[in-house]
Scaffold this active site. Sequence first.
Site, PDB file in Angstrom:
ATOM      1  N   LYS A 130      -2.643   2.725 -19.708  1.00 58.05           N
ATOM      2  CA  LYS A 130      -3.166   2.965 -17.893  1.00 58.05           C
ATOM      3  C   LYS A 130      -4.047   4.322 -18.785  1.00 58.05           C
ATOM      4  CE  LYS A 130      -2.340   2.136 -13.905  1.00 58.05           C
ATOM      5  NZ  LYS A 130      -2.411   0.947 -14.063  1.00 58.05           N
ATOM      6  N   ASP A 170      -7.560  -1.043 -11.810  1.00 60.04           N
ATOM      7  CA  ASP A 170      -6.360  -0.038 -10.707  1.00 60.04           C
ATOM      8  C   ASP A 170      -7.275   0.279  -9.200  1.00 60.04           C
ATOM      9  OD1 ASP A 170      -3.571   0.385 -10.977  1.00 60.04           O
ATOM     10  OD2 ASP A 170      -4.508   1.928 -10.381  1.00 60.04           O
TER      11      ASP A 170
HETATM   12  P1  NDP Z   1      -7.365  -0.291  -4.222  1.00 65.20           P
HETATM   13  O1  NDP Z   1      -8.815   0.292  -4.442  1.00 65.20           O
HETATM   14  O2  NDP Z   1      -7.859  -1.899  -4.001  1.00 65.20           O
HETATM   15  O3  NDP Z   1      -6.973   0.199  -2.750  1.00 65.20           O
HETATM   16  C1  NDP Z   1      -5.903   0.880  -2.515  1.00 65.20           C
HETATM   17  C2  NDP Z   1      -5.831   1.358  -1.367  1.00 65.20           C
HETATM   18  O4  NDP Z   1      -4.868   2.226  -1.504  1.00 65.20           O
HETATM   19  C3  NDP Z   1      -6.854   1.629  -0.109  1.00 65.20           C
HETATM   20  O5  NDP Z   1      -6.531   0.999   0.901  1.00 65.20           O
HETATM   21  C4  NDP Z   1      -7.152   2.974  -0.421  1.00 65.20           C
HETATM   22  O6  NDP Z   1      -7.534   3.209   0.789  1.00 65.20           O
HETATM   23  C5  NDP Z   1      -5.508   3.161  -0.413  1.00 65.20           C
HETATM   24  N1  NDP Z   1      -4.877   4.514  -0.899  1.00 65.20           N
HETATM   25  C6  NDP Z   1      -5.768   5.094  -2.228  1.00 65.20           C
HETATM   26  N2  NDP Z   1      -5.129   6.354  -2.406  1.00 65.20           N
HETATM   27  C7  NDP Z   1      -4.940   6.592  -1.799  1.00 65.20           C
HETATM   28  C8  NDP Z   1      -3.826   8.126  -1.250  1.00 65.20           C
HETATM   29  N3  NDP Z   1      -3.553   8.890  -2.242  1.00 65.20           N
HETATM   30  N4  NDP Z   1      -2.974   7.494   0.010  1.00 65.20           N
HETATM   31  C9  NDP Z   1      -3.215   6.953   0.769  1.00 65.20           C
HETATM   32  N5  NDP Z   1      -4.392   6.509   0.749  1.00 65.20           N
HETATM   33  C10 NDP Z   1      -4.294   5.686  -0.321  1.00 65.20           C
HETATM   34  O7  NDP Z   1      -6.208  -0.389  -5.236  1.00 65.20           O
HETATM   35  P2  NDP Z   1      -5.125  -1.516  -5.609  1.00 65.20           P
HETATM   36  O8  NDP Z   1      -4.810  -2.187  -4.090  1.00 65.20           O
HETATM   37  O9  NDP Z   1      -5.950  -2.517  -7.050  1.00 65.20           O
HETATM   38  O10 NDP Z   1      -3.540  -0.675  -6.070  1.00 65.20           O
HETATM   39  C11 NDP Z   1      -3.402  -0.565  -5.073  1.00 65.20           C
HETATM   40  C12 NDP Z   1      -1.753  -0.142  -5.825  1.00 65.20           C
HETATM   41  O11 NDP Z   1      -1.390  -0.996  -6.030  1.00 65.20           O
HETATM   42  C13 NDP Z   1      -1.887   1.121  -6.996  1.00 65.20           C
HETATM   43  O12 NDP Z   1      -0.574   2.499  -7.051  1.00 65.20           O
HETATM   44  C14 NDP Z   1      -2.070   0.628  -8.186  1.00 65.20           C
HETATM   45  O13 NDP Z   1      -1.470   0.923  -9.632  1.00 65.20           O
HETATM   46  C15 NDP Z   1      -0.356  -0.225  -8.355  1.00 65.20           C
HETATM   47  N6  NDP Z   1      -1.124  -1.931  -8.697  1.00 65.20           N
HETATM   48  C16 NDP Z   1      -2.526  -2.626  -8.222  1.00 65.20           C
HETATM   49  C17 NDP Z   1      -2.250  -3.463  -9.071  1.00 65.20           C
HETATM   50  C18 NDP Z   1      -3.429  -4.853  -9.649  1.00 65.20           C
HETATM   51  O14 NDP Z   1      -3.545  -5.907 -10.310  1.00 65.20           O
HETATM   52  N7  NDP Z   1      -4.848  -3.782  -8.870  1.00 65.20           N
HETATM   53  C19 NDP Z   1      -1.378  -4.453  -9.835  1.00 65.20           C
HETATM   54  C20 NDP Z   1      -0.240  -3.470 -10.355  1.00 65.20           C
HETATM   55  C21 NDP Z   1      -0.058  -2.183  -9.468  1.00 65.20           C
HETATM   56  P3  NDP Z   1      -9.391   4.215   1.057  1.00 65.20           P
HETATM   57  O15 NDP Z   1     -10.405   2.717   0.781  1.00 65.20           O
HETATM   58  O16 NDP Z   1      -8.958   4.913   1.357  1.00 65.20           O
HETATM   59  O17 NDP Z   1      -9.527   5.001  -0.858  1.00 65.20           O
END
Ligand code: NDP
Length: 452
Positions: A130, A170
């Site tokens: 990561k 991510d």
């Molecule tokens: P994105 O950046 O597309 O979206 C993240 C979302 O989570 C946004 O809505 C963001 O809000 C919100 N967010 C981020 N940090 C916080 C926080 N500290 N408190 C509240 N809301 C928060 O990321 P992904 O959808 O790709 O990833 C989401 C999760 O899924 C993560 O845990 C990631 O590790 C996991 N994941 C992702 C994969 C992928 O293929 N993308 C694969 C496997 C797991 P804001 O817009 O305000 O930042």
Amino acid sequence: MARADHPDIEKFLEGVKTRNPGQPEFVQAVQEVAQDIFPFIQDKTEYHEYQILRRIAEPDRVVSFRVCWEDDENNIRVQRGWRVQNNNSIGPYKGGIRFHPTVTEGVLKFLAFEQTFKNSLTGLPMGGGKGGSNFNPRGKSEHEVMRFCQSFMTELFRHVGDDIDVPAGDIGVGAREIGYMFGQYKRITNRFTGVLTGKGLEYGGSLIRTEATGYGAILFMQNMLEHIGDSVEGKTCVISGSGNVATHAAEKLVQLGGKPVTFSDSDGFIHDPEGLTLEKIDWVKDLKTNRRGRIAEFVDEFKGASYQAGERPWGIPCDLAAPCATQNEINGDDAKTLVKNGCLAVSEGANMPTDLHGVEAFKEAGILFAPGKAANAGGVAVSGLEMSQNSARLSWSEDELESLLGGIMKRIHSSCVEYGASSGESAVDYVKGANIAGFKKVADAMLAYGVV
Ligand code: NDP
């Protein structure tokens, strides 16, 4: 013997804490795994003798580097970047890159550790890694994001490679950022290889990679419900996040006849009691991907929806929950509230969104609970398929890939049932099942290599 009562576990965890000061997320992730692995290896002396868990909980290496870039006002900005290469026993390191101000070495170590088990569960040859930076993409211009990505890759390129370490997206890293980083890698090395996944379709990306994590989390939910003779059809689901994973989880839920009712971001959440239709979900995708807006804007566009600033959606009555934002967003009280309101299944789209108290509360209540390392493995699984297509210089069709994803999620579910079902207890312990199934393959490969 109860999971947490094993005599050696406390000593082991004390050591992990001492060696990793100020890294609570990493200690938490190791603890969650150790609670299941210690009882499992109790009568398997070779795993003890060769210190397998101790070695998996020590990354192969952590690379930390400076990332300098120039903002639009010509100020020189300095960020920190990392790549954590946790374990490559069963394949090249593989795992996403996160750009978010909360990124620290400890957060990336937890994610790389989790990724090692998740990648093993997919059945594909991928080790765990990561990376990321404390760079905050929020409010940055296109050119600032581009300059940052280029600078990040100017150091990262010497640590990655298609047979060495293959990063992906991510939080804060989507197709746009992957494009900028791949462009810079290609420029520096003069090589067109599958060094990153999540690429655009025009330059080696795979169909359904964007959708795969969210789709996979709901397919896993469906597998759990089918296992007890039920299904997601007609069920109301609360979802956190509004990014890649959250929006695609909502989409798959609608396709299967379910009703998603919430989305959130770091400022608050929206609740739409009538249900998020495909049209509304597409609007949120556009808001977050192209317009880089806030979820609060949803209520100006769609009547009947409400917004709560500074809150998370766990108090909304539901049948299902899919936390898809970030780590530790469900604590013990949130979990109890969900259970009290009738939630019967939770599938973690995000990594470790439920803290240890929350996990205990779900287990005590006996509801279906799928940990992220199993439930969100669909994303990295399709990344693995992107690597195969890149190596073969081929592209597979959407139908083919959807069916491969469905098959992989089903197999992960079966592995969890194999190791997580206990005689005499009706509920499957999916946390235990995922931990043991993920561990066993990596551990056996490490035994074969001897002490290296
Ligand atoms: P994105 O950046 O597309 O979206 C993240 C979302 O989570 C946004 O809505 C963001 O809000 C919100 N967010 C981020 N940090 C916080 C926080 N500290 N408190 C509240 N809301 C928060 O990321 P992904 O959808 O790709 O990833 C989401 C999760 O899924 C993560 O845990 C990631 O590790 C996991 N994941 C992702 C994969 C992928 O293929 N993308 C694969 C496997 C797991 P804001 O817009 O305000 O930042």
